[in-house]
Design a protein around this motif. Structure first.
Motif, short mmCIF file in Angstrom:
data_model
loop_
_atom_site.label_atom_id
_atom_site.label_comp_id
_atom_site.label_asym_id
_atom_site.label_seq_id
_atom_site.Cartn_x
_atom_site.Cartn_y
_atom_site.Cartn_z
N PRO A 139 -7.72 8.82 -17.32
CA PRO A 139 -7.91 10.35 -17.14
C PRO A 139 -8.39 10.55 -15.78
CG PRO A 139 -9.59 9.35 -18.45
CD PRO A 139 -8.76 8.39 -18.23
N THR A 140 -8.06 11.79 -15.38
CA THR A 140 -8.45 12.20 -14.07
C THR A 140 -10.14 12.44 -13.84
OG1 THR A 140 -6.30 13.23 -13.68
CG2 THR A 140 -7.96 14.14 -12.02
N THR A 145 -9.73 13.84 -6.49
CA THR A 145 -8.48 14.24 -5.88
C THR A 145 -8.43 13.98 -4.08
OG1 THR A 145 -9.11 16.75 -5.55
CG2 THR A 145 -7.85 15.99 -7.71
N ALA A 146 -9.60 13.88 -3.43
CA ALA A 146 -9.49 13.79 -2.15
C ALA A 146 -9.37 12.38 -1.64
CB ALA A 146 -10.82 14.56 -1.58
N LYS A 151 -4.28 5.02 -8.88
CA LYS A 151 -4.68 4.40 -10.10
C LYS A 151 -3.61 3.79 -10.91
CE LYS A 151 -4.24 8.71 -12.74
NZ LYS A 151 -4.96 9.94 -13.40
N PRO A 152 -3.69 2.86 -11.83
CA PRO A 152 -2.71 2.23 -12.29
C PRO A 152 -2.16 3.23 -13.52
CG PRO A 152 -4.60 1.23 -13.10
CD PRO A 152 -4.89 2.12 -12.14
N ALA A 153 -0.80 3.17 -13.76
CA ALA A 153 -0.09 3.78 -15.04
C ALA A 153 0.96 3.10 -15.27
CB ALA A 153 0.27 5.37 -14.21
N MET A 162 1.44 1.87 -9.41
CA MET A 162 0.21 2.84 -8.82
C MET A 162 0.45 4.23 -8.70
SD MET A 162 -2.11 0.59 -9.50
CE MET A 162 -3.73 1.01 -8.46
N ILE A 163 -0.08 5.16 -9.04
CA ILE A 163 0.07 6.57 -8.84
C ILE A 163 -1.31 7.39 -8.51
CG2 ILE A 163 1.95 6.65 -10.74
CD1 ILE A 163 -0.21 8.35 -12.30
N PRO A 164 -0.88 8.63 -7.65
CA PRO A 164 -2.16 9.21 -7.20
C PRO A 164 -3.14 9.47 -8.41
CG PRO A 164 -0.07 10.00 -6.35
CD PRO A 164 0.29 8.99 -7.37
#
Length: 187
Positions: A139-140, A145-146, A151-153, A162-164
């Motif tokens: 979860p975010t 966000t900065a 993070k892994p997905a 790995m995604i933002p």
């Protein structure tokens, strides 16, 4: 087609030691003493082995031209992948290990280019980028966000990417098929 040893460029396919090899990296070396040569990193197109070779300018090497034909991916059958020629509609089977771990990017109906030498398939070029959907991720976290950390997905094809940190489950992402990395959010 014969070429001199110093004319080898990255991407060229040559016949060497009884097999087909692709030049991955080429470095021109001009030592203080002795003749200049090309230091070439080669990759075997049949089994993926790597080899470093020196080719002098005076040496002649057989450069191979590969046939490239557009095909459409149909389905997997055991350890084989079935493709259809886009012009003649003829079907061919290619072993999964020829594509390696990038086989996860294949999607039904995907347009690919099959490279062959003397009628025998030796490689498959996938599209440079594919669109996938995120099916699982952490979860975010508010305020993250900065941060430039990723993070892994897990994508819908089972691949870990790995995604933002601001992305969530259900979002579409564009992934590079060569590097297997996140490129951008899909439109």
């Amino acid at each position: 087609m014969k070429i001199n040893g110093n004319e080898i460029r990255p991407g060229n396919v040559i016949e060497h030691q009884g097999g087909l090899w692709a030049a991955v990296k080429v470095n021109a070396v001009k030592p203080g003493k002795g003749p200049a040569y090309a230091q070439v990193e080669l990759k075997n197109l049949e089994d993926g082995r790597k080899l470093n070779e020196r080719f002098r300018a005076a040496e002649t090497i057989e450069r191979v031209r590969l046939e490239q034909k557009d095909h459409t991916y149909l389905y997997a059958e055991g350890d084989m992948l079935v493709f259809m020629d886009s012009e003649s509609y003829e079907q061919i089977s290619i072993p999964k290990d020829m594509i390696g771990e990038r086989v996860a990017f294949l999607q039904d109906g995907m347009a690919v280019v099959v490279e062959s030498h003397e009628g025998r398939p030796i490689g498959v070029q996938l599209p440079e980028q594919v669109t996938l959907e995120v099916v699982e991720t952490e979860p975010t976290v508010k305020g993250q966000t900065a941060s430039s950390s990723y993070k892994p997905a897990i994508a819908d094809n089972g691949l870990r990417i790995m995604i933002p940190p601001y992305m969530t489950v259900g979002e579409k992402i564009v992934v590079n098929t060569e590097t297997m990395e996140y490129v951008k959010r899909a439109d």
